[in-house]
Design a protein around this motif. Structure first.
Motif, short mmCIF file in Angstrom:
data_model
loop_
_atom_site.label_atom_id
_atom_site.label_comp_id
_atom_site.label_asym_id
_atom_site.label_seq_id
_atom_site.Cartn_x
_atom_site.Cartn_y
_atom_site.Cartn_z
N LYS A 37 26.01 65.70 73.90
CA LYS A 37 24.40 65.99 73.42
C LYS A 37 23.86 66.03 74.94
N ALA A 38 24.11 65.14 76.08
CA ALA A 38 23.39 65.27 77.14
C ALA A 38 23.43 66.57 77.81
N GLN A 39 24.68 67.13 77.80
CA GLN A 39 24.89 68.80 78.39
C GLN A 39 24.23 69.56 77.55
N ASN A 40 23.96 69.29 76.36
CA ASN A 40 23.06 70.26 75.35
C ASN A 40 21.79 70.38 75.99
N ILE A 41 21.20 69.14 76.17
CA ILE A 41 19.86 68.96 76.66
C ILE A 41 19.68 69.73 78.19
N ILE A 69 9.85 77.48 92.21
CA ILE A 69 10.59 76.17 92.24
C ILE A 69 11.70 76.06 91.30
N SER A 70 11.95 77.00 90.39
CA SER A 70 12.71 77.16 89.23
C SER A 70 14.17 77.47 89.83
N LYS A 71 14.05 78.24 91.04
CA LYS A 71 15.28 78.76 91.79
C LYS A 71 16.01 77.64 92.38
N GLN A 72 14.96 76.63 92.70
CA GLN A 72 15.85 75.45 93.43
C GLN A 72 15.95 74.15 92.30
N ILE A 73 15.32 74.24 91.30
CA ILE A 73 15.96 73.34 90.02
C ILE A 73 17.25 73.68 89.33
N LEU A 74 17.40 75.06 89.38
CA LEU A 74 18.47 75.44 88.41
C LEU A 74 19.87 74.97 88.91
N PRO A 75 20.12 74.88 90.38
CA PRO A 75 21.54 74.51 90.98
C PRO A 75 21.53 73.21 90.79
N LEU A 76 20.27 72.35 90.60
CA LEU A 76 20.58 71.02 90.47
C LEU A 76 20.85 70.67 89.14
N TYR A 77 20.36 71.55 88.15
CA TYR A 77 20.72 71.17 86.60
C TYR A 77 21.98 71.70 86.47
N GLU A 78 22.64 72.55 87.24
CA GLU A 78 24.02 72.95 87.20
C GLU A 78 24.93 72.03 87.75
N HIS A 84 25.04 69.33 85.03
CA HIS A 84 25.83 69.70 83.88
C HIS A 84 27.50 69.47 84.42
N PHE A 85 27.86 69.68 85.52
CA PHE A 85 29.27 69.93 86.00
C PHE A 85 29.49 68.63 86.21
N GLN A 86 28.57 67.54 86.40
CA GLN A 86 28.96 66.07 86.57
C GLN A 86 29.23 65.41 85.37
N LEU A 87 28.61 65.86 84.34
CA LEU A 87 28.90 65.48 83.04
C LEU A 87 30.15 66.08 82.45
N LYS A 88 30.51 67.15 82.73
CA LYS A 88 31.71 67.78 82.19
C LYS A 88 32.94 67.00 82.88
N GLU A 89 32.72 66.71 84.16
CA GLU A 89 33.86 66.23 84.93
C GLU A 89 33.78 64.52 84.44
N ALA A 90 32.71 63.78 84.21
CA ALA A 90 32.69 62.53 83.75
C ALA A 90 33.45 62.49 82.43
N ASN A 91 33.33 63.58 81.46
CA ASN A 91 34.21 63.49 80.28
C ASN A 91 35.41 63.74 80.42
N LEU A 122 28.87 59.46 85.38
CA LEU A 122 27.78 59.40 84.60
C LEU A 122 26.65 58.75 85.44
N GLU A 123 26.89 57.79 85.94
CA GLU A 123 25.69 57.29 86.86
C GLU A 123 25.27 58.02 87.60
N GLU A 124 26.00 58.87 88.50
CA GLU A 124 25.18 59.88 89.15
C GLU A 124 24.41 60.75 88.58
N ALA A 125 25.02 61.44 87.52
CA ALA A 125 24.00 62.47 86.82
C ALA A 125 22.91 61.71 85.92
N LEU A 126 23.12 60.21 85.62
CA LEU A 126 21.88 59.79 85.29
C LEU A 126 20.64 59.42 86.19
N GLY A 127 21.12 59.15 87.41
CA GLY A 127 20.17 59.02 88.76
C GLY A 127 19.43 60.29 88.87
N LEU A 128 20.13 61.43 88.71
CA LEU A 128 19.34 62.71 88.99
C LEU A 128 18.51 63.01 87.97
#
Length: 133
Positions: free
Chosen positions: A56-60, A74-83, A86-93, A101-107
């Protein structure tokens, strides 16, 4: 039961009447809620629920990525952070790792807090302009 239906109606109205900025804030809040629940699920070794909440978090995050306006610098700077989130969520899973998950939550929390400030400043500016009219 009727109370639950009334709450659902309230939530639907809140989403349907929200501005774009408020919807983005709701997405961040929802993402944070699912990550926090996934952290609890990892600690409880409830891996099925953890998987569901991380997805659910990944979908968001994916929705936030898709809706970025790439014409805005600024979108060009935000996109890599979103990516990265997303990667951290996948790895945490995959690893059942609450620290990821804590790191992703902080961001996500930083994005939410920043976005909240943008909304407040925009409202203040709009009210100031409205008062001058």
């Amino acid at each position: 039961m009727a109370q639950n239906k009334a709450y659902q109606t309230y939530q639907n109205n809140a989403v349907n009447t929200a501005s774009g900025g408020e919807l983005t804030l709701m997405l961040y809040n929802g993402c944070m809620k699912f990550i926090k629940q996934a952290i609890k699920d990892v600690h409880a070794k409830n891996y099925e629920a953890k998987n569901t909440n991380i997805q659910k978090a990944q979908n968001i995050i994916q929705e936030l990525m898709i809706t970025l306006d790439q014409k805005v610098e600024i979108s060009k700077q935000i996109l890599p952070l979103y990516e990265y989130i997303h990667f951290q969520l996948k790895e945490a899973n995959i690893k059942n790792d609450a620290a990821l998950l804590e790191e992703a939550l902080g961001l996500v929390t930083e994005f939410r807090d920043t976005w909240k400030q943008v909304i407040l400043k925009t409202r203040q500016k709009q009210y100031a302009q409205g008062a001058q009219v």
